[in-house]
Scaffold this active site. Structure first.
Site, PDB file in Angstrom:
ATOM      1  N   LYS A 113       4.344 -22.168  75.529  1.00 10.47           N
ATOM      2  CA  LYS A 113       4.199 -20.917  74.773  1.00 10.47           C
ATOM      3  C   LYS A 113       2.730 -20.647  74.452  1.00 10.47           C
ATOM      4  CE  LYS A 113       7.762 -18.352  74.181  1.00 10.47           C
ATOM      5  NZ  LYS A 113       9.046 -18.956  74.079  1.00 10.47           N
ATOM      6  N   LYS A 196      15.208 -20.616  87.963  1.00 15.23           N
ATOM      7  CA  LYS A 196      16.328 -20.261  87.095  1.00 15.23           C
ATOM      8  C   LYS A 196      16.357 -18.787  86.699  1.00 15.23           C
ATOM      9  CE  LYS A 196      15.101 -20.714  82.297  1.00 15.23           C
ATOM     10  NZ  LYS A 196      15.761 -20.713  81.047  1.00 15.23           N
ATOM     11  N   LYS A 199      15.188 -14.473  81.016  1.00 12.57           N
ATOM     12  CA  LYS A 199      14.661 -13.173  80.594  1.00 12.57           C
ATOM     13  C   LYS A 199      13.197 -13.005  80.968  1.00 12.57           C
ATOM     14  CE  LYS A 199      16.766 -13.895  77.042  1.00 12.57           C
ATOM     15  NZ  LYS A 199      17.584 -14.187  75.887  1.00 12.57           N
TER      16      LYS A 199
HETATM   17  P1  ADP Z   1      15.992 -17.207  78.451  1.00 12.37           P
HETATM   18  O1  ADP Z   1      15.585 -18.356  79.334  1.00 12.37           O
HETATM   19  O2  ADP Z   1      16.546 -16.071  79.217  1.00 12.37           O
HETATM   20  O3  ADP Z   1      14.925 -16.800  77.463  1.00 12.37           O
HETATM   21  P2  ADP Z   1      17.152 -18.560  76.199  1.00 12.37           P
HETATM   22  O4  ADP Z   1      15.986 -19.491  76.191  1.00 12.37           O
HETATM   23  O5  ADP Z   1      17.275 -17.589  75.085  1.00 12.37           O
HETATM   24  O6  ADP Z   1      17.218 -17.781  77.592  1.00 12.37           O
HETATM   25  O7  ADP Z   1      18.474 -19.461  76.282  1.00 12.37           O
HETATM   26  C1  ADP Z   1      19.603 -19.386  75.467  1.00 12.37           C
HETATM   27  C2  ADP Z   1      20.598 -20.437  75.935  1.00 12.37           C
HETATM   28  O8  ADP Z   1      21.003 -20.177  77.294  1.00 12.37           O
HETATM   29  C3  ADP Z   1      20.025 -21.865  75.930  1.00 12.37           C
HETATM   30  O9  ADP Z   1      21.044 -22.778  75.533  1.00 12.37           O
HETATM   31  C4  ADP Z   1      19.643 -22.093  77.370  1.00 12.37           C
HETATM   32  O10 ADP Z   1      19.665 -23.459  77.707  1.00 12.37           O
HETATM   33  C5  ADP Z   1      20.712 -21.300  78.130  1.00 12.37           C
HETATM   34  N1  ADP Z   1      20.196 -20.786  79.437  1.00 12.37           N
HETATM   35  C6  ADP Z   1      19.281 -19.801  79.632  1.00 12.37           C
HETATM   36  N2  ADP Z   1      19.058 -19.563  80.951  1.00 12.37           N
HETATM   37  C7  ADP Z   1      19.856 -20.433  81.627  1.00 12.37           C
HETATM   38  C8  ADP Z   1      20.098 -20.693  83.035  1.00 12.37           C
HETATM   39  N3  ADP Z   1      19.495 -19.984  83.995  1.00 12.37           N
HETATM   40  N4  ADP Z   1      21.001 -21.647  83.358  1.00 12.37           N
HETATM   41  C9  ADP Z   1      21.644 -22.354  82.395  1.00 12.37           C
HETATM   42  N5  ADP Z   1      21.465 -22.170  81.064  1.00 12.37           N
HETATM   43  C10 ADP Z   1      20.591 -21.221  80.664  1.00 12.37           C
END
Ligand code: ADP
Ligand code: TRP
Length: 330
Positions: A113, A196, A199
């Site tokens: 970050k 992966k 967002k």
């Molecule tokens: P992003 O990566 O889109 O910002 P977040 O960090 O807000 O998503 O993740 C929220 C939850 O969703 C967490 O528990 C995270 O481990 C899970 N998560 C997010 N993206 C994935 C993915 N591509 N595959 C599996 N789990 C995911």
């Protein structure tokens, strides 16, 4: 016997995507059947990236609607908004007093970050793991369903729990473990060949997307010029499509295209069409419920209010004990 306690949260920074759904929310759904679950919306955590004040309530409501639409049931699990439970701040403060600068600075998520927003390396970012630990320890949770990317934060939460217990000579906080439905943590891939779905990677299929939007995104997925020899290994972009099929489609469908890959007769267009249709079908009931819940603002407010009350009750009980342990008036 008392049910074991489970906690998890998601930051309100947009709509839920298939990564969130298959990686996290789907395990919430199975866990709510068996455990005493607290699922929350981590709105205070989202402050580390300075969202606009006018967006906060809207973003919180979006996640609340989508949690419900996915099937989190307020009769079975406690659903609440983090900022409705002020007790977490007190525990955050206590935990911060025994969290060391060095260990916080060494967290990968902090370093990442800090690299991404070099002009806003704030103390909230540094102490993100202590706030997350407070979320979890506040309910004395033993299991936390999260994706693999949260493992280091989970290690910190365990460390803070252990440290608290040993510093004050108590056996008060259990060490929370990460929980994943599958034996290995599930990673939903992006369809643009960048690893992966996330967002910040701008490659998301959202649970609210229409069948047309889903189709458009899937048809654009990166592929190659096709298999060069029978039974060859799949390059990453193709493997990503197959991983998606494995997650979303029936086993027969997966096997069918896998055979086509193996005998070199695969047509990516057909695979993508099928995948898009299967994603749309899996999301159709969720999308309907999103419409339903977004219209009923009163219901949403009631659910959030009841959830906050239940979460505060659990948090207040923990905090009373913690104050006593630390030598404060209960
Ligand atoms: P992003 O990566 O889109 O910002 P977040 O960090 O807000 O998503 O993740 C929220 C939850 O969703 C967490 O528990 C995270 O481990 C899970 N998560 C997010 N993206 C994935 C993915 N591509 N595959 C599996 N789990 C995911
Ligand atoms: N850090 C988590 C994420 O980015 C969100 C979160 C905050 C969380 N507090 C939590 C997850 C407590 C589980 C438990 O996805």
């Amino acid at each position: 016997m008392e049910k074991e306690i489970v906690v998890s949260g998601i930051r309100p920074t947009g709509n839920l995507h298939l990564g969130n759904y298959y990686g996290a929310v789907r395990s919430f759904l199975s866990m709510q059947e068996e455990y005493n679950c607290y699922f929350f919306i981590a709105d205070w955590h989202s402050l580390t990236t300075r969202p606009k004040p006018e967006d906060i309530q809207k973003s919180v409501r979006t996640i609340l609607v989508e949690y419900l639409a996915c099937g989190i049931d307020p009769e079975k699990a406690t659903i609440y908004v983090q900022s409705d439970v002020k007790e977490v701040l007190e525990l955050y403060l206590f935990l911060n007093m025994n969290a060391y600068l060095g260990e916080l600075e060494r967290t990968t998520t902090f370093k990442e970050k800090a690299r991404k927003q070099p002009d806003n390396v704030n103390a909230g970012l540094l102490t993100y793991p202590t706030l997350m630990a407070a979320d979890i320890l506040m309910h004395r949770a033993v299991k936390v369903p999260v994706g693999k990317d949260q493992e280091q934060n989970m290690e910190m939460a365990r460390k803070f729990a252990r440290r608290f217990n040993s510093m004050y000579g108590v056996d008060f906080f259990p060490e929370p473990e990460s929980f994943s439905m599958s034996s290995k943590a599930l990673k939903v891939p992006g369809l643009d060949g960048t690893g992966k779905m996330g967002k910040s990677d701008g490659n998301c299929i959202y649970i609210k997307d229409t069948p047309e939007e889903i189709k458009k995104k899937v048809m654009k997925a990166v592929t190659d010029s096709g298999p060069v020899a029978p039974n060859s290994e799949k390059p990453e972009v193709i493997q990503n499509l197959f991983t998606m099929l494995e997650i979303v489609s029936a086993k027969d469908t997966y096997d069918y295209f896998n055979e086509k890959w193996n005998d070199c007769s695969i047509r990516y267009g057909d695979l993508k069409k099928q995948l898009a249709a299967d994603i749309a079908a899996a999301m159709a009931p969720i999308r309907e419920r999103i419409e339903f819940y977004s219209k009923d603002v009163d219901l949403l407010d009631r659910i959030a209010k009841t959830g906050a009350e239940k979460a505060r009750e659990s948090a207040a009980a923990t905090l009373r004990e913690v104050r006593g342990i630390l030598g404060f008036r209960k």
